[in-house]
Motif scaffolding. Structure first.
Motif, mmCIF file in Angstrom:
data_model
loop_
_atom_site.group_PDB
_atom_site.id
_atom_site.type_symbol
_atom_site.label_atom_id
_atom_site.label_comp_id
_atom_site.label_asym_id
_atom_site.label_seq_id
_atom_site.Cartn_x
_atom_site.Cartn_y
_atom_site.Cartn_z
ATOM 1 N N SER A 248 -63.709 7.455 -6.404
ATOM 2 C CA SER A 248 -64.287 8.688 -6.641
ATOM 3 C C SER A 248 -62.617 8.781 -7.880
ATOM 4 O O SER A 248 -62.802 9.801 -8.323
ATOM 5 N N GLY B 166 -59.226 6.004 -10.213
ATOM 6 C CA GLY B 166 -58.392 5.078 -10.308
ATOM 7 C C GLY B 166 -59.568 3.919 -10.186
ATOM 8 O O GLY B 166 -60.306 3.750 -11.115
ATOM 9 N N GLY C 141 -60.623 1.824 -7.801
ATOM 10 C CA GLY C 141 -63.003 1.766 -7.610
ATOM 11 C C GLY C 141 -63.663 2.256 -8.342
ATOM 12 O O GLY C 141 -64.499 1.547 -8.575
ATOM 13 N N ARG D 32 -64.799 12.443 -2.052
ATOM 14 C CA ARG D 32 -65.526 13.662 -2.274
ATOM 15 C C ARG D 32 -66.543 13.310 -3.842
ATOM 16 O O ARG D 32 -67.161 13.131 -4.217
ATOM 17 N N ALA E 193 -68.301 9.581 2.756
ATOM 18 C CA ALA E 193 -67.674 9.113 3.540
ATOM 19 C C ALA E 193 -66.090 9.389 4.105
ATOM 20 O O ALA E 193 -65.525 8.791 2.913
ATOM 21 N N THR F 292 -60.800 8.045 7.266
ATOM 22 C CA THR F 292 -59.829 8.664 8.654
ATOM 23 C C THR F 292 -60.946 8.715 9.737
ATOM 24 O O THR F 292 -60.321 9.029 10.707
ATOM 25 N N PHE G 58 -54.147 4.709 0.334
ATOM 26 C CA PHE G 58 -52.960 5.648 -0.286
ATOM 27 C C PHE G 58 -51.925 5.349 0.359
ATOM 28 O O PHE G 58 -51.894 4.550 1.714
ATOM 29 N N SER H 239 -55.083 -4.971 -2.638
ATOM 30 C CA SER H 239 -54.381 -4.788 -1.526
ATOM 31 C C SER H 239 -52.503 -4.548 -2.822
ATOM 32 O O SER H 239 -53.374 -3.228 -3.912
ATOM 33 N N TYR I 35 -46.940 2.247 4.136
ATOM 34 C CA TYR I 35 -47.608 1.958 3.000
ATOM 35 C C TYR I 35 -46.888 0.047 2.948
ATOM 36 O O TYR I 35 -48.125 -0.408 2.874
ATOM 37 N N LYS J 178 -50.270 -3.260 3.015
ATOM 38 C CA LYS J 178 -50.929 -3.877 2.362
ATOM 39 C C LYS J 178 -49.992 -5.153 2.633
ATOM 40 O O LYS J 178 -51.103 -6.056 2.292
ATOM 41 N N GLU K 86 -54.715 8.583 -9.952
ATOM 42 C CA GLU K 86 -54.263 9.881 -8.775
ATOM 43 C C GLU K 86 -52.690 9.681 -7.692
ATOM 44 O O GLU K 86 -52.432 10.142 -7.004
ATOM 45 N N VAL L 34 -50.668 11.298 -4.864
ATOM 46 C CA VAL L 34 -51.340 11.329 -3.686
ATOM 47 C C VAL L 34 -49.888 11.491 -3.048
ATOM 48 O O VAL L 34 -49.683 11.511 -1.487
HETATM 49 N N1 LIG Z 1 -52.096 3.097 -8.234
HETATM 50 C C1 LIG Z 1 -50.575 2.289 -8.645
HETATM 51 O O1 LIG Z 1 -49.758 1.958 -8.857
HETATM 52 C C2 LIG Z 1 -51.439 1.131 -7.028
HETATM 53 C C3 LIG Z 1 -50.805 0.097 -6.964
HETATM 54 C C4 LIG Z 1 -51.394 -1.327 -6.343
HETATM 55 C C5 LIG Z 1 -52.274 -0.469 -5.637
HETATM 56 N N2 LIG Z 1 -52.645 0.401 -4.938
HETATM 57 C C6 LIG Z 1 -53.835 0.656 -4.468
HETATM 58 O O2 LIG Z 1 -54.807 0.354 -5.040
HETATM 59 C C7 LIG Z 1 -56.508 1.427 -4.303
HETATM 60 C C8 LIG Z 1 -57.159 2.759 -4.953
HETATM 61 O O3 LIG Z 1 -56.073 3.716 -5.030
HETATM 62 P P1 LIG Z 1 -55.746 4.133 -6.728
HETATM 63 O O4 LIG Z 1 -54.752 3.882 -7.295
HETATM 64 O O5 LIG Z 1 -56.996 4.295 -7.202
HETATM 65 O O6 LIG Z 1 -55.999 5.938 -5.783
HETATM 66 P P2 LIG Z 1 -56.200 7.095 -6.214
HETATM 67 O O7 LIG Z 1 -56.851 7.032 -7.588
HETATM 68 O O8 LIG Z 1 -56.174 8.102 -5.752
HETATM 69 O O9 LIG Z 1 -57.685 6.734 -5.484
HETATM 70 C C9 LIG Z 1 -57.767 6.523 -3.966
HETATM 71 C C10 LIG Z 1 -59.398 6.377 -3.822
HETATM 72 O O10 LIG Z 1 -59.363 6.200 -2.309
HETATM 73 C C11 LIG Z 1 -60.396 7.289 -2.285
HETATM 74 N N3 LIG Z 1 -59.517 8.093 -0.803
HETATM 75 C C12 LIG Z 1 -58.252 8.658 0.053
HETATM 76 N N4 LIG Z 1 -58.742 8.724 1.241
HETATM 77 C C13 LIG Z 1 -59.940 8.561 1.759
HETATM 78 C C14 LIG Z 1 -59.804 8.702 2.701
HETATM 79 N N5 LIG Z 1 -59.822 9.348 4.163
HETATM 80 N N6 LIG Z 1 -61.574 8.332 2.704
HETATM 81 C C15 LIG Z 1 -62.112 7.699 1.816
HETATM 82 N N7 LIG Z 1 -61.843 7.750 0.637
HETATM 83 C C16 LIG Z 1 -60.510 7.723 0.875
HETATM 84 C C17 LIG Z 1 -60.063 8.368 -2.650
HETATM 85 O O11 LIG Z 1 -61.195 9.399 -2.303
HETATM 86 P P3 LIG Z 1 -61.346 10.685 -2.119
HETATM 87 O O12 LIG Z 1 -59.563 11.301 -2.173
HETATM 88 O O13 LIG Z 1 -62.083 11.255 -3.147
HETATM 89 O O14 LIG Z 1 -61.959 10.314 -0.630
HETATM 90 C C18 LIG Z 1 -60.366 7.442 -3.514
HETATM 91 O O15 LIG Z 1 -61.464 7.589 -4.289
HETATM 92 C C19 LIG Z 1 -55.554 2.074 -2.792
HETATM 93 O O16 LIG Z 1 -55.718 1.222 -1.818
HETATM 94 C C20 LIG Z 1 -53.995 1.609 -3.219
HETATM 95 O O17 LIG Z 1 -53.347 1.310 -2.303
HETATM 96 C C21 LIG Z 1 -52.536 1.273 -6.111
#
Ligand SMILES: NC(=O)c1ccc[n+]([C@@H]2O[C@H](COP(=O)([O-])OP(=O)(O)OC[C@H]3O[C@@H](n4cnc5c(N)ncnc54)[C@H](OP(=O)(O)O)[C@@H]3O)[C@@H](O)[C@H]2O)c1
Length: 255
Positions: free
Chosen positions: A9, A11, A13, A33, A57, A60, A88, A135, A149, A153, A185, A189
């Motif tokens: 939904s 970033g 993914g 979402r 889904a 959690t 997150f 990761s 967190y 990872k 996002e 978060v």
């Molecule tokens: N952004 C960074 O700087 C960064 C750096 C390194 C790694 N990462 C990793 O990249 C991955 C994606 O994060 P992002 O940066 O794209 O952040 P994001 O935009 O906040 O996306 C996080 C995604 O996780 C989903 N999610 C969170 N809680 C969930 C739950 N309880 N059930 C199902 N889905 C859930 C959210 O969907 P819903 O809220 O719709 O459920 C959203 O689609 C994460 O594993 C994060 O740790 C991010």
């Protein structure tokens, strides 16, 4: 055959969903979402002509991984790719963290990712597909201020490395992708921007490197996004424990 993407939904993914659709892959999108997933699905069906199935889904819920796998099987979809992007973080000192949020974070980042990797593994191997676990550079060393967190990872990286080794002879491509700070996002978060260590990049930079790795016969086991982050990862592996903790604490704002 379809690629299952968690965290679709938003970033990283959502970015994976767009890139796989551009390459003509059918998709299964999941996150909480549903309206966002439906909007992305409608767009990709229209612009890319691929089949997109939305299965909302909440990861959690301990029953969610098995329920998701059953819902995919019920629809007769064979899985040739899995991207575990849902995750997150929480910006707080460990003593101040909330128990329920810690449990939810570990359930999504660690338990759900593990169970989904395992439940889809036979199909991924059969189809000589891809398993991508998102990761982070946060897992390259302990991270004061984001202790849970960072530890989650580190787990994702080492789990994925072990799967890579166990499946080496199968033709499955396995990758632990470690982005550094990326414009999504995530920081909203997590509740703080202070730990955005170094320059943050757009999602496309992460995807360009991810797909360049995936286009190799063997992309894994780990790819860290960006030369600076790869240098940081090397430092995390070779430096004395106290020194790497001191550096990490300074980098995330002095915890
Ligand atoms: N952004 C960074 O700087 C960064 C750096 C390194 C790694 N990462 C990793 O990249 C991955 C994606 O994060 P992002 O940066 O794209 O952040 P994001 O935009 O906040 O996306 C996080 C995604 O996780 C989903 N999610 C969170 N809680 C969930 C739950 N309880 N059930 C199902 N889905 C859930 C959210 O969907 P819903 O809220 O719709 O459920 C959203 O689609 C994460 O594993 C994060 O740790 C991010």
């Amino acid at each position: 055959m379809a690629v299952v993407i968690t965290g679709a939904s938003s970033g990283i993914g959502a970015g994976f969903a767009r890139r796989f659709a551009e390459r003509g892959h059918d998709l299964v999108l999941t996150a909480r979402r549903a309206e966002r997933l439906e909007a992305l699905a409608t767009d990709l069906r229209a612009t890319r002509g691929v089949d997109v199935t939305v299965i909302p889904a909440d990861l959690t819920d301990p029953a969610a991984p098995a329920a998701l796998a059953a819902a995919v099987a019920e629809r007769g979809i064979r899985v040739t790719g899995l991207v575990n992007s849902a995750g997150f973080g929480t910006a707080a000192r460990f003593a101040d963290e909330d128990d329920a949020r810690i449990a939810a974070e570990l359930q999504v980042n660690v338990v759900a990712l593990t169970l989904l990797s395992r439940v889809f593994l036979p199909q991924l191997i059969e189809t000589r597909g891809v398993l991508v676990n998102i990761s982070s550079t946060a897992g390259h060393q302990p991270l004061p201020g984001l202790a849970v967190y960072g530890a989650s990872k580190t787990y994702v990286t080492t789990l994925t490395e072990a799967i890579w080794q166990e499946t080496r002879s199968t033709g499955l491509r396995v990758l632990a992708l470690c982005p550094g700070p990326t414009e999504t996002e995530f920081f909203e978060v997590a509740g703080s921007e202070t730990f955005k260590v170094g320059r943050s990049v757009g999602v496309d930079v992460v995807l360009d490197e991810a797909f360049a790795a995936l286009d190799r016969r063997d992309p894994g086991p780990v790819h860290t996004v960006g030369a600076g982050n790869r240098a940081q990862g090397l430092f995390g592996r070779i430096s004395p424990r106290r020194l790497r903790l001191w550096v990490a604490a300074r980098a995330v704002g002095g915890h």
